[in-house]
Design an enzyme around this catalytic site. Structure first.
Site, PDB file in Angstrom:
ATOM      1  N   GLY A   1       0.839  -1.192   0.000  1.00  0.00           N
ATOM      2  CA  GLY A   1       0.000   0.000   0.000  1.00  0.00           C
ATOM      3  C   GLY A   1       0.867   1.231   0.000  1.00  0.00           C
ATOM      4  O   GLY A   1       1.065   1.896  -1.017  1.00  0.00           O
TER       5      GLY A   1
ATOM      6  N   GLY B   1     -19.957  20.904  20.938  1.00  0.00           N
ATOM      7  CA  GLY B   1     -20.454  20.028  21.988  1.00  0.00           C
ATOM      8  C   GLY B   1     -21.211  18.841  21.424  1.00  0.00           C
ATOM      9  O   GLY B   1     -20.849  18.275  20.388  1.00  0.00           O
ATOM     10  N   GLY B   2     -22.286  18.465  22.109  1.00  0.00           N
ATOM     11  CA  GLY B   2     -23.064  17.306  21.688  1.00  0.00           C
ATOM     12  C   GLY B   2     -23.604  17.428  20.281  1.00  0.00           C
ATOM     13  O   GLY B   2     -23.712  16.432  19.560  1.00  0.00           O
TER      14      GLY B   2
ATOM     15  N   ARG C   1      -2.905  14.317  -4.358  1.00  0.00           N
ATOM     16  CA  ARG C   1      -2.405  15.045  -3.180  1.00  0.00           C
ATOM     17  C   ARG C   1      -2.844  16.504  -3.199  1.00  0.00           C
ATOM     18  O   ARG C   1      -3.190  17.067  -2.160  1.00  0.00           O
ATOM     19  CB  ARG C   1      -0.891  14.912  -3.102  1.00  0.00           C
TER      20      ARG C   1
ATOM     21  N   GLU D   1      -3.713   8.288  -0.395  1.00  0.00           N
ATOM     22  CA  GLU D   1      -2.778   9.082  -1.221  1.00  0.00           C
ATOM     23  C   GLU D   1      -1.439   9.279  -0.512  1.00  0.00           C
ATOM     24  O   GLU D   1      -0.754  10.272  -0.714  1.00  0.00           O
ATOM     25  CB  GLU D   1      -3.371  10.459  -1.590  1.00  0.00           C
TER      26      GLU D   1
END
Length: 390
Positions: free
Chosen positions: A139, A346-347, A250, A370
């Protein structure tokens, strides 16, 4: 807030282009975000409708030459385009089909009969292609690939496996990297071939589900015979062809990071101005202010690196190291910025009520695809040590 950081060094035509695609994104794409599924896709009918609008507006086949019906944009213009369309999650980070089929530099290098057989049908949307380089044990280090192509009386015979190949299941053919001279390895020993997916001996494995929602596949090649003319660009030219493809990738990753940072910062600035905790709005807190300042510095630095690398490649200069820096800075800083924006929400930042979680998953994955950050840094350091700097 995003508009307070203009690109004064861009030519007027590129600034106008940026503004026009930004208007299209704001008008046509952002309203579609509510239709995006958990896997980051729009319903087929919705995508088809906005694709027709994109084509009518002239945002079609952006990297394809004009004589083939495209816009013929250079990499700097493409970087601007990629950043602007990344300011919405209505466009998948890995599939810009809204703006026409993905072509890429390898297919554009085809000539004569191969051009008519493969390139033109892709341009017209009649065929789909995939790019097959990554292997189970190769890879980050493609030079160690094991897929081999050997000459036969009628052409070539390919054996090996490819893994994490996006779009393999829907592709009509693959652009396959294979070893043709084991002794030369990466230095002239790897070639690129076109392989029809219905060729005897080609097998597609099951889908591999990812956190991003896309589904890459493994492709097995067992005694796959192809004609001699399916060799692209000459024997041993595989890495040279792949390098152009990866350079584009890239730059695209860096540009996407800019778009993601810009959108998330824009949302967060608005949110912290109205969100109160312990009797004061978040924007009055120094810790929050510093997070935002760091975010805007990261965005500005990444954009400058992306534009610099793209402009040098447009001039035909060797800018491989610059693409490393643009990609590394973009995805590492970008992920941190998106993560900070999620923290400040936050949440709510953990829900699908905002695009934050989608950007968070995409940017996290870009730190690997990449070229992983660690591999790119090592390769860049070797260049620095060899050349006593940049």
């Amino acid at each position: 807030m995003y508009e307070t950081m203009p690109d004064h060094n861009l030519p007027e035509e590129l600034r106008e282009f940026r503004d026009s695609i930004r208007r299209f994104v704001d008008r046509e794409l952002r309203p579609l975000e509510k239709h995006v599924t958990i896997d980051g896709k729009l319903p087929a009918n919705v995508e088809a409708g906005v694709a027709a609008k994109a084509k009518a507006a002239g945002f079609w086949l952006m990297d394809v030459p004009e004589d083939l019906g495209g816009a013929n944009l250079g990499l700097l213009a493409l970087a601007i385009f990629w950043e602007e369309i990344s300011r919405t999650t209505a466009v998948s980070a890995r599939d810009h089909a809204i703006f026409g089929p993905t072509i890429g530099p390898i297919l554009l290098s085809l000539r004569d009969e191969m051009r008519e057989k493969y390139l033109m049908p892709v341009v017209r949307g009649e065929l789909k292609a995939c790019f097959a380089q990554t292997e189970p044990d190769a890879g980050s280090d493609p030079a160690s690939m094991r897929t081999k192509a050997v000459r036969t009386e009628r052409g070539w015979k390919i054996n090996g496996n490819k893994r994490y190949i996006t779009k393999a299941a829907k592709a009509d053919f693959a652009q396959v990297m294979a070893v043709t001279d084991p002794e030369k390895g990466a230095r002239g020993g790897i070639s690129c071939f076109i392989v029809d997916m219905d060729t005897p001996g080609v097998t597609i494995g099951p889908a591999e589900m990812t956190m991003m929602g896309d589904t890459p596949y493994e492709i097995m090649f067992e005694d796959v015979e192809i004609p001699a003319e399916h060799l692209i660009g000459g024997e041993g030219m595989g890495f040279a062809l792949a390098q152009d493809y990866i350079n584009h990738g890239r730059i695209r990753h860096g540009a996407h990071s800019c778009g993601a940072m810009a959108r998330c910062l824009e949302m967060t600035v608005s949110y912290v101005k109205q969100r109160k905790t312990f009797g004061a709005v978040l924007s009055d807190r120094q810790g929050v202010q510093w997070m935002l300042a760091d975010g805007y510095m990261a965005l500005h630095a990444t954009r400058l690196m992306v534009h610099d690398a793209a402009a040098k490649l447009d001039l035909g200069q060797d800018a491989r190291v610059e693409t490393f820096m643009a990609k590394i800075t973009g995805v590492e800083k970008g992920f941190k910025v998106v993560d900070d924006c999620m923290q400040l929400h936050g949440g709510m930042g953990l829900t699908r009520e905002t695009p934050l979680e989608r950007y968070w998953r995409d940017l996290r994955s870009f730190r690997i695809t990449e070229g992983p950050t660690e591999v790119l840094k090592t390769t860049m350091a070797r260049s620095i040590l060899k050349n006593a700097g940049l």
